[in-house]
Design a protein around this motif. Structure first.
Motif, short mmCIF file in Angstrom:
data_model
loop_
_atom_site.label_atom_id
_atom_site.label_comp_id
_atom_site.label_asym_id
_atom_site.label_seq_id
_atom_site.Cartn_x
_atom_site.Cartn_y
_atom_site.Cartn_z
N LEU A 617 -8.98 -0.85 -8.25
CA LEU A 617 -7.56 -0.94 -8.61
C LEU A 617 -6.70 -0.12 -7.66
N PHE A 618 -7.22 1.03 -7.21
CA PHE A 618 -6.47 1.87 -6.29
C PHE A 618 -6.24 1.13 -4.96
N LEU A 619 -7.31 0.47 -4.47
CA LEU A 619 -7.18 -0.29 -3.21
C LEU A 619 -6.27 -1.49 -3.40
N PHE A 620 -6.33 -2.13 -4.55
CA PHE A 620 -5.50 -3.30 -4.80
C PHE A 620 -4.01 -2.93 -4.80
N VAL A 621 -3.69 -1.82 -5.46
CA VAL A 621 -2.29 -1.38 -5.48
C VAL A 621 -1.81 -1.02 -4.09
N GLY A 622 -2.68 -0.36 -3.29
CA GLY A 622 -2.30 -0.01 -1.92
C GLY A 622 -2.03 -1.24 -1.08
N ALA A 623 -2.83 -2.27 -1.27
CA ALA A 623 -2.63 -3.51 -0.50
C ALA A 623 -1.31 -4.16 -0.88
N ILE A 624 -0.96 -4.16 -2.15
CA ILE A 624 0.31 -4.75 -2.58
C ILE A 624 1.47 -3.99 -1.96
N ILE A 625 1.39 -2.65 -1.89
CA ILE A 625 2.47 -1.86 -1.30
C ILE A 625 2.63 -2.19 0.19
N TRP A 626 1.49 -2.33 0.87
CA TRP A 626 1.57 -2.63 2.32
C TRP A 626 2.21 -3.98 2.57
N ILE A 627 1.86 -4.97 1.73
CA ILE A 627 2.42 -6.31 1.91
C ILE A 627 3.93 -6.29 1.70
N LEU A 628 4.39 -5.52 0.67
CA LEU A 628 5.82 -5.49 0.37
C LEU A 628 6.62 -4.68 1.38
N GLU A 629 6.07 -3.64 1.97
CA GLU A 629 6.81 -2.74 2.85
C GLU A 629 6.61 -3.05 4.33
N HIS A 630 5.59 -3.81 4.65
CA HIS A 630 5.27 -4.04 6.06
C HIS A 630 6.40 -4.74 6.81
N ARG A 631 7.13 -5.64 6.21
CA ARG A 631 8.17 -6.41 6.88
C ARG A 631 9.45 -5.61 7.09
N PHE A 632 9.72 -4.61 6.24
CA PHE A 632 11.01 -3.90 6.32
C PHE A 632 10.88 -2.44 6.77
N GLU A 634 9.35 0.54 8.99
CA GLU A 634 8.66 0.77 10.27
C GLU A 634 7.44 1.65 10.09
N GLU A 635 7.41 2.49 9.02
CA GLU A 635 6.28 3.38 8.81
C GLU A 635 5.00 2.61 8.48
N PHE A 636 5.14 1.38 8.01
CA PHE A 636 3.96 0.56 7.70
C PHE A 636 3.56 -0.31 8.88
N ARG A 637 4.08 0.03 10.07
CA ARG A 637 3.70 -0.70 11.28
C ARG A 637 3.02 0.26 12.25
N GLY A 638 2.52 -0.26 13.31
CA GLY A 638 1.84 0.56 14.30
C GLY A 638 0.33 0.37 14.25
N PRO A 639 -0.40 1.41 14.72
CA PRO A 639 -1.87 1.32 14.74
C PRO A 639 -2.44 1.19 13.33
N PRO A 640 -3.56 0.56 13.20
CA PRO A 640 -4.17 0.38 11.87
C PRO A 640 -4.43 1.70 11.15
N ARG A 641 -4.81 2.78 11.90
CA ARG A 641 -5.11 4.05 11.24
C ARG A 641 -3.86 4.61 10.56
N ARG A 642 -2.71 4.49 11.27
CA ARG A 642 -1.47 5.00 10.69
C ARG A 642 -1.06 4.19 9.47
N GLN A 643 -1.25 2.86 9.52
CA GLN A 643 -0.86 2.03 8.38
C GLN A 643 -1.71 2.33 7.15
#
Length: 719
Positions: A617-632, A634-643
């Motif tokens: 559930l923790f990973l699932f919630v994190g994935a939902i946050i990344w999907i919602l914030e990735h487009r708007f 900038e902190e959710f962009r860049g190298p995979p480690r930073r994201q």
């Protein structure tokens, strides 16, 4: 001396009732319708005073000298009645109600303007009807029956205390000692019956009662009294209230002594009759004092005064004239009441004549119908001014030997009070006072009359009392288990199993067991015997139902149930249980393992499966946050480690959002703090704006390097 003495006697049938009366009548001349009057005044030159009482009685022996002294003092005082003298006419009722009644009617033939008496409450009821018919005020110095003050007898006026107040004093004493039941021993006449009836009403107000009324006929012999005391001694209550006549009342204690009823554990309370008898005897007999040791008695309270002391100093001289120098005793409170009653009539007559009233009589048409009989009732006349004279008497207010003489609207003396006396081997000893103003106190009642009434329990006080048997430290309990009562019915379960607790046996009790032994040991600790009978419950073939046994106790089929009865909620609704005296024996058995400490102990509350689901559930919630914030964002962009780091940090911030309020206001005495939440945040650059408004000024500051999370705005505004 200014007066004359007339003695008349009547021989008729004897009734065992002592009577005393006192009659006031004007002296007549040759014609029955004319009075001797002073030439310079409209007042009569003399007024006859008649006395009707039993010579040979405690009250009679005290009343006669008091009457003589009062007549002498009234005639010697020129400020009372002026030129009108009082003359006295004695009549001995010979302790007979019938003779006393006939003697009173004979005196009535002489156109009586007032009657003082009678001594007996029984005769008071009879003469009151005559007084009502002839409109003659009837004043009694010794009849204490409370029912004589009823509206049925408007012309009756009592110059002594009403037994209504004495019975309230007795009830207060019973309540003071925390007793709840008493046995009333009384003479079966109007005086005894009506007094005890009032006592029952007074006890009911104190949540107590008369458990038994033991009455004996007037003049009963010792054998009858003994039979009566034997019957009351079998009862539960050990508090006895004795309300009898003074001339025969000591026989009650003599018989009680012979029956062993004056020992420790008994309580005896006597009304004023006992002190009337003891005060009339000098010196006191040591055997009588030993007989009465521990008795508590009441006596009419009369305040100390110079007039009272002078009268008591005269008493020896007054008695010596009456008894030819042989007896100087017989002084009691009724002597002072008799003396005051004569003065009350004299003062009332003086006021009556001063107001311009005259004495006139008229025939009673109802009595004229009896002219055909040999008894000439037509000789009795109606006192035309009787009601007016009664009103004058009722309005009198002065101080006599017995204190303030004034009447309340119910025709009783105001400020009733009594001495509380305890009798020991040395004689009567006063332990306090009772008044309807303050209840019990160790100070005289008149010291409290200027204060508001206060009869509260915490203010009641008496000195130490010596009870029968010489007990002083502890108030007797006042009751025992009655010898004539039924024994306690004790239900015992007739068990088949576990018979060591309670079971049938062939011994004297019929039962045995651990529970029975505990109950018997408790009974032996009681300071009184407890008659009891054990009754087996059940057929002995199978264990009985304990619920049914409890129901039998609730239905009063058993008084007590003894056995291994478990205390459960449903049973406590119907019966009372004792404190548990043994454990039930029910336990929980579980294996014991040694505890080992480990840094991973925090994982033990959840199973492995639960922790796995939580992680997913923790990973699932994190994935939902990344999907919602990735487009708007900038902190959710860049190298995979930073994201990945941003996703985990953002999820942690989401928990912080749930905890913090979206809009929180904190108020203090001079400013208001507001926190506003924003929907977007920069995990690496957050700013807090602080606006401070105080006294009309604004101070804005910006601070950077806010910890990654939500964008917060804090505003402080003055109030």
């Amino acid at each position: 001396m200014g007066f004359f003495v007339m003695i008349s006697g009547v021989s008729m049938g004897l009734m065992l009732l002592c009577v005393s009366g006192f009659w006031v009548l004007p002296t007549e001349g040759a014609g029955r319708g004319s009075f001797l009057r002073n030439s310079s005044s409209s007042r009569p030159s003399s007024v006859n005073v008649g006395a009707l009482f039993t010579y040979d009685s405690f009250i009679g022996r005290a009343a006669k000298p008091a009457f003589m002294a009062a007549i002498e003092d009234v005639n010697a005082d020129q400020n009372i009645l002026r030129a009108t003298n009082l003359n006295i006419v004695f009549h001995d009722s010979n302790c007979s109600g019938f003779v006393g009644t006939m003697g009173a009617l004979q005196v009535m033939e002489n156109k009586v303007v007032a009657a003082i008496g009678p001594q007996s409450s029984g005769i008071g009821h009879l003469i009151s009807h005559v007084a009502n018919e002839l409109h003659v005020p009837l004043l009694s110095f010794a009849a204490t029956d409370p029912t004589l003050s009823s509206l049925q007898y408007p012309y009756f006026l009592r110059t002594t205390q009403n037994d209504y107040f004495q019975m309230n004093a007795v009830a207060d004493f019973v309540s003071y000692c925390r007793w709840r039941e008493v046995v009333a021993i009384f003479v079966d006449d109007e005086y005894g019956r009506n007094g005890i009836s009032v006592l029952g009403d007074a006890l009911a107000k104190k949540r107590a009662k008369i458990s038994y009324k033991a009455a004996f006929r007037p003049g009963a012999d010792n054998s009858s009294i003994s039979d009566l005391l034997v019957s009351v001694n079998l009862m539960e209550s050990r508090v006895f209230v004795v309300h009898v006549n003074p001339d025969s009342g000591l026989n009650v204690f003599s018989v009680a002594k012979s029956l062993g009823m004056m020992e420790s554990g008994y309580v005896w309370i006597a009304t004023d009759w006992l002190l009337t008898a003891l005060d009339s005897v000098e010196p006191l007999d040591p055997k009588t004092m030993d007989l009465l040791q521990g008795v508590v008695a009441f006596r009419h309270y009369t305040p100390e005064s110079n007039e009272k002391r002078r009268f008591k100093a005269r008493w020896k001289h007054l008695r010596s004239k009456e008894s030819s120098g042989g007896d100087d005793g017989s002084f009691n409170s009724y002597a002072m009441y008799a003396y005051d009653t004569v003065w009350l009539v004299a003062r009332a007559l003086d006021v009556f004549f001063t107001r311009g009233n005259t004495v006139t009589f008229s025939s009673d048409p109802n009595l004229n119908k009896t002219n055909g009989t040999k008894i000439k009732f037509s000789a009795l006349s109606v006192f035309n001014e009787g009601e007016r004279f009664l009103q004058v008497i009722h309005e009198m207010n002065y101080t006599g030997l017995t204190g303030q003489i004034q009447f309340d609207p119910e025709k009783n003396r105001i400020n009733p009070a009594y001495d509380v006396v305890n009798i020991n081997s040395r004689g009567p000893h006063r332990v306090g006072y009772w008044s309807n103003h303050t209840g019990f106190s160790v100070e005289s009642p008149e010291t409290f009359y200027s204060k508001p009434p206060n009869t509260s329990a915490e203010h009641q006080r008496l000195n130490e009392i010596i009870w029968p048997g010489g007990v002083t430290k502890k108030t007797p309990r006042g009751w025992v288990f009655p010898d004539n009562g039924e024994p306690l019915k004790i239900g015992v379960p007739n068990r088949v199993s576990y018979q060591n607790y309670a079971s049938k046996d062939d011994n004297q009790r019929g039962v045995k067991g651990y529970c029975i032994d505990i109950f018997e040991a408790a009974v032996q600790l009681l300071p009184y015997p407890v008659p009891r009978t054990y009754i087996l419950y059940g057929d002995g073939k199978r264990n009985p139902s304990y619920d049914n046994l409890v129901n039998e106790v609730a239905a009063n089929n058993f008084d007590v149930a003894v056995g291994d009865i478990t205390i459960v909620t449903n049973r406590t609704k119907f019966v009372d249980f004792t404190q548990p005296f043994m454990e039930s024996g029910l336990v929980v058995v579980a294996p014991v393992k040694g505890a080992k400490s480990s840094p991973w102990s925090f994982l033990k509350p959840f199973t492995v499966e639960m922790w796995a689901v939580t992680g997913l559930l923790f990973l699932f919630v994190g994935a939902i946050i990344w999907i919602l914030e990735h487009r708007f964002n900038e902190e959710f962009r860049g190298p995979p480690r930073r994201q990945i780091i941003t996703v985990f940090w953002g999820e942690h911030g989401e928990h912080f959002r749930e905890v913090c309020a979206t809009h929180m206001v904190v108020c203090s005495s001079d400013h208001q703090l507001k926190l506003h939440s924003q929907s977007h945040f920069d995990p690496h650059r957050s700013t807090a704006n602080i606006s401070d408004r105080r006294n009309g000024q604004s101070n804005n500051k910006q601070r950077t390097n806010w910890s990654p999370g939500r964008y917060l705005c804090i505003q402080v505004s003055g109030q």
